[in-house]
Design an enzyme around this catalytic site. Sequence first.
Site, PDB file in Angstrom:
ATOM      1  CB  THR A 102      -0.916  -0.006   1.236  1.00  0.00           C
ATOM      2  OG1 THR A 102      -1.666  -1.221   1.262  1.00  0.00           O
ATOM      3  CG2 THR A 102      -1.872   1.172   1.213  1.00  0.00           C
ATOM      4  CB  THR A 103       3.868   2.187   1.999  1.00  0.00           C
ATOM      5  OG1 THR A 103       3.217   1.940   3.240  1.00  0.00           O
ATOM      6  CG2 THR A 103       4.797   3.377   2.143  1.00  0.00           C
ATOM      7  CE1 TYR A 127      -1.086  -5.478   3.555  1.00  0.00           C
ATOM      8  CE2 TYR A 127      -0.646  -5.023   1.241  1.00  0.00           C
ATOM      9  CZ  TYR A 127      -0.824  -4.579   2.528  1.00  0.00           C
ATOM     10  OH  TYR A 127      -0.736  -3.232   2.797  1.00  0.00           O
ATOM     11  CE  LYS A 143       2.380  -5.282   5.242  1.00  0.00           C
ATOM     12  NZ  LYS A 143       1.217  -4.395   5.354  1.00  0.00           N
ATOM     13  N   GLY A 147       0.854  -5.592  10.829  1.00  0.00           N
ATOM     14  CA  GLY A 147       0.904  -4.444   9.945  1.00  0.00           C
ATOM     15  C   GLY A 147       0.236  -3.188  10.449  1.00  0.00           C
ATOM     16  CG  ASP A 180       3.096   1.355  11.271  1.00  0.00           C
ATOM     17  OD1 ASP A 180       2.909   0.192  10.877  1.00  0.00           O
ATOM     18  OD2 ASP A 180       3.757   2.186  10.623  1.00  0.00           O
ATOM     19  CD  GLU A 181      -2.052   3.275  13.098  1.00  0.00           C
ATOM     20  OE1 GLU A 181      -2.587   3.979  12.229  1.00  0.00           O
ATOM     21  OE2 GLU A 181      -1.693   2.087  12.880  1.00  0.00           O
ATOM     22  CB  SER A 227       3.478   3.191   6.354  1.00  0.00           C
ATOM     23  OG  SER A 227       2.579   2.440   5.587  1.00  0.00           O
TER      24      SER A 227
END
Length: 314
Positions: free
Chosen positions: A46-47, A138, A168, A198, A200-201, A217
């Site tokens: 996606t990034t 993914y 992922k 996947g 990050d938060e 990302s």
Amino acid sequence: MAGTFELIAPPHAPFHDDGSLNLSVVERQAEHFAAAGIAGVFVSGTTGESLSLTVQERLDLAKRWIDVCRETDMDVILQVGHNCVEDARQMAAHAQREGADAIATMAPSFLKPASVDDLINCCIPVAAAAGDLPFYLYDIPMMTDVRLSMPEFLTKAKDQIPNLKGLKFTNPDLVALQECLHLGGDSPETGEFEILFGCDEILLAGAMLGCPGAVGSTYNFAASHYRAMIDSFESGDIASARTGQHEAVHMIRTLQRYSFMPAAKSVMSFLGIDCGPVRAPLSNISLAQKSLLKAELQSLPAFTGVDFELAASC
């Protein structure tokens, strides 16, 4: 990925100012990742704006990353997902020929698989085209709007996809994450599948539940912050790890206020790695916004000690 929790970066697709692919930037991205202790790259995710690239561009970008990473210790996972399964097969076969370490595919997201069985049927020919390369699904339902049971997928797919490695898992469903981690074993360490987190938060939650690594990302430019957070967690300093996670959320919220993808690419330019503009349908942020973003980020704990240098093209 045994041992220490591994961070994998999904690199931005680098473009010239006119929007064409700029493969000359890949070497600089790889050098930056290697210096930051990144274990691998997840190319054309996606990034990486994968579905905004042509198939040929994705093939060219994949080959460049594979060639560059041969000079490093970083693994290359190629994301080959496409709304056209035949195009995904072509990219999977190319990944094997060129020497990638693994492939991944996301679910088709326009005409969508309606069941786990439908999803498996999409994955079988893609995984087969990559020969014996490890294959990851993914799962990113917030982008694909394909919301199917990943524990059911792994349970059913393992007998139909011989090279199935895992997921992922870009999905905040921590209950399903635990189920996936424990399939085939009494613990995540003895589980049958490798689940790369996947989100990050809530990375700390993924590490605590037993994920061996993550793809995120913001590891493109804040890997040292996450590495320190994970090191605190692994050494038993939970308070510091929690603080680090909260600081990461603050960083991400700041980027989101400016529009996450173009803001994230701007951060790379602050580090002297100009990945260029984003492609339509995304919109780039203005020079004034970049200046404000840079000032805001420099005040955040997640960027303490980071040397921002605004690239000339900004």
